[in-house]
Write a protein that holds these residues in place. Structure first.
Motif, PDB file in Angstrom:
ATOM      1  N   ARG A   9     -13.106 -30.257  36.268  1.00 41.83           N
ATOM      2  CA  ARG A   9     -15.276 -30.936  36.393  1.00 41.83           C
ATOM      3  C   ARG A   9     -15.846 -31.028  35.263  1.00 41.83           C
ATOM      4  N   THR A  10     -15.520 -30.374  34.409  1.00 44.18           N
ATOM      5  CA  THR A  10     -16.708 -30.555  33.259  1.00 44.18           C
ATOM      6  C   THR A  10     -15.851 -32.337  32.644  1.00 44.18           C
ATOM      7  N   GLU A  11     -14.776 -32.373  32.658  1.00 44.62           N
ATOM      8  CA  GLU A  11     -14.590 -34.121  31.950  1.00 44.62           C
ATOM      9  C   GLU A  11     -14.917 -34.960  32.674  1.00 44.62           C
ATOM     10  N   VAL A  29      -1.647 -18.269  22.881  1.00 45.60           N
ATOM     11  CA  VAL A  29      -2.392 -19.919  22.262  1.00 45.60           C
ATOM     12  C   VAL A  29      -3.964 -19.961  23.072  1.00 45.60           C
ATOM     13  N   VAL A  30      -4.400 -21.213  21.746  1.00 46.92           N
ATOM     14  CA  VAL A  30      -5.768 -21.547  22.143  1.00 46.92           C
ATOM     15  C   VAL A  30      -6.046 -23.109  21.644  1.00 46.92           C
ATOM     16  N   ILE A  31      -7.079 -23.701  22.352  1.00 44.85           N
ATOM     17  CA  ILE A  31      -7.051 -24.988  22.342  1.00 44.85           C
ATOM     18  C   ILE A  31      -8.573 -25.045  21.490  1.00 44.85           C
ATOM     19  N   PRO A  40      -5.785 -32.401  29.445  1.00 48.64           N
ATOM     20  CA  PRO A  40      -5.883 -33.708  28.275  1.00 48.64           C
ATOM     21  C   PRO A  40      -6.653 -33.407  27.337  1.00 48.64           C
ATOM     22  N   VAL A  41      -5.730 -32.857  26.254  1.00 52.32           N
ATOM     23  CA  VAL A  41      -6.267 -32.398  24.890  1.00 52.32           C
ATOM     24  C   VAL A  41      -5.364 -33.075  23.893  1.00 52.32           C
ATOM     25  N   LEU A  83       5.823 -25.925  28.606  1.00 48.75           N
ATOM     26  CA  LEU A  83       4.799 -26.528  28.950  1.00 48.75           C
ATOM     27  C   LEU A  83       3.470 -25.960  28.889  1.00 48.75           C
ATOM     28  N   LEU A  84       2.422 -25.410  28.344  1.00 52.40           N
ATOM     29  CA  LEU A  84       1.419 -24.701  28.481  1.00 52.40           C
ATOM     30  C   LEU A  84       0.005 -24.629  29.580  1.00 52.40           C
ATOM     31  N   VAL A  85       0.461 -24.517  30.255  1.00 51.55           N
ATOM     32  CA  VAL A  85      -0.069 -24.265  31.817  1.00 51.55           C
ATOM     33  C   VAL A  85      -1.539 -22.640  32.469  1.00 51.55           C
ATOM     34  N   TYR A  86      -2.369 -23.596  32.635  1.00 49.36           N
ATOM     35  CA  TYR A  86      -3.447 -22.367  32.326  1.00 49.36           C
ATOM     36  C   TYR A  86      -3.714 -21.862  33.633  1.00 49.36           C
ATOM     37  N   PRO A  87      -4.340 -21.359  34.371  1.00 49.38           N
ATOM     38  CA  PRO A  87      -4.031 -21.158  36.169  1.00 49.38           C
ATOM     39  C   PRO A  87      -5.180 -21.680  36.230  1.00 49.38           C
ATOM     40  N   PRO A  88      -4.223 -22.232  37.814  1.00 50.86           N
ATOM     41  CA  PRO A  88      -6.095 -23.517  38.510  1.00 50.86           C
ATOM     42  C   PRO A  88      -6.533 -22.863  38.245  1.00 50.86           C
TER      43      PRO A  88
END
Length: 178
Positions: free
Chosen positions: A175-177, A115-117, A141-142, A162-167
């Motif tokens: 942080r970057t948002e 999967v890629v965003i 939030p994408v 639901l695509l869940v990324y590592p913590p």
């Protein structure tokens, strides 16, 4: 034109990978992401690949563990982030070469889906499809139409989730948002 060689990253590549990501994206976020994922349980050393041109690192791709949450059941998938090529070497097929090598290695290792965003038009060229086809949405939030996926084993994504990324990824993303 010099040949592009793809290989697994090694410890001495860390600085070059940081430079590639900073130059490709014009900032630190992706370089920080690679560093954070590299130190996490999500990291898969065999799926952090570099492209060399003339013995210099000119590109990098990272696939790592993520999962789909399907009403409490976790389905293991790979997430792709980031893929980068130094601007002076773009339009040479380095990104395509990296992506094809990463997919082949992921299949060889027995992974079932990626999967890629981001950049759905680009990834569709490699067989990725809008994740909404399977009912996949992201914990980040994408825009939903920015998420694409590819089954390496047919049927893996059926039922979505639901695509869940590592913590570590999620914290860095927040942080970057801000």
């Amino acid at each position: 034109m010099q040949e592009v060689k793809v290989r697994q990253e090694n410890q001495s590549d860390a600085k070059a990978i940081t430079v590639v990501n900073k130059s490709a994206f014009g900032g630190d976020a992706e370089a920080q992401l690679v560093a954070v994922v590299r130190q996490s349980k999500s990291f898969i050393p065999e799926l952090s690949l570099v492209a060399e041109v003339g013995e210099r690192v000119a590109g990098h791709i990272l696939l790592f563990h993520a999962h789909l949450d399907r009403q409490g059941k976790q389905i293991e998938v790979l997430a792709l982030a980031p893929m980068s090529v130094v601007p002076s070497q773009s339009h040479r097929g380095i990104g395509s070469t990296l992506l094809e090598a990463a997919q082949a290695k992921a299949e060889e290792l027995g992974h079932k889906a990626i999967v890629v965003i981001g950049h759905p038009d680009y990834y569709r060229r490699f067989g990725f499809e809008h994740a909404a086809k399977w009912g996949i949405h992201s914990s980040l939030p994408v825009p939903e139409d920015s998420i694409t996926a590819k089954e390496l084993v047919p049927g893996t994504l059926d039922g979505g989730g639901l695509l869940v990324y590592p913590p570590e990824f999620s914290l860095l993303f927040k942080r970057t948002e801000s």
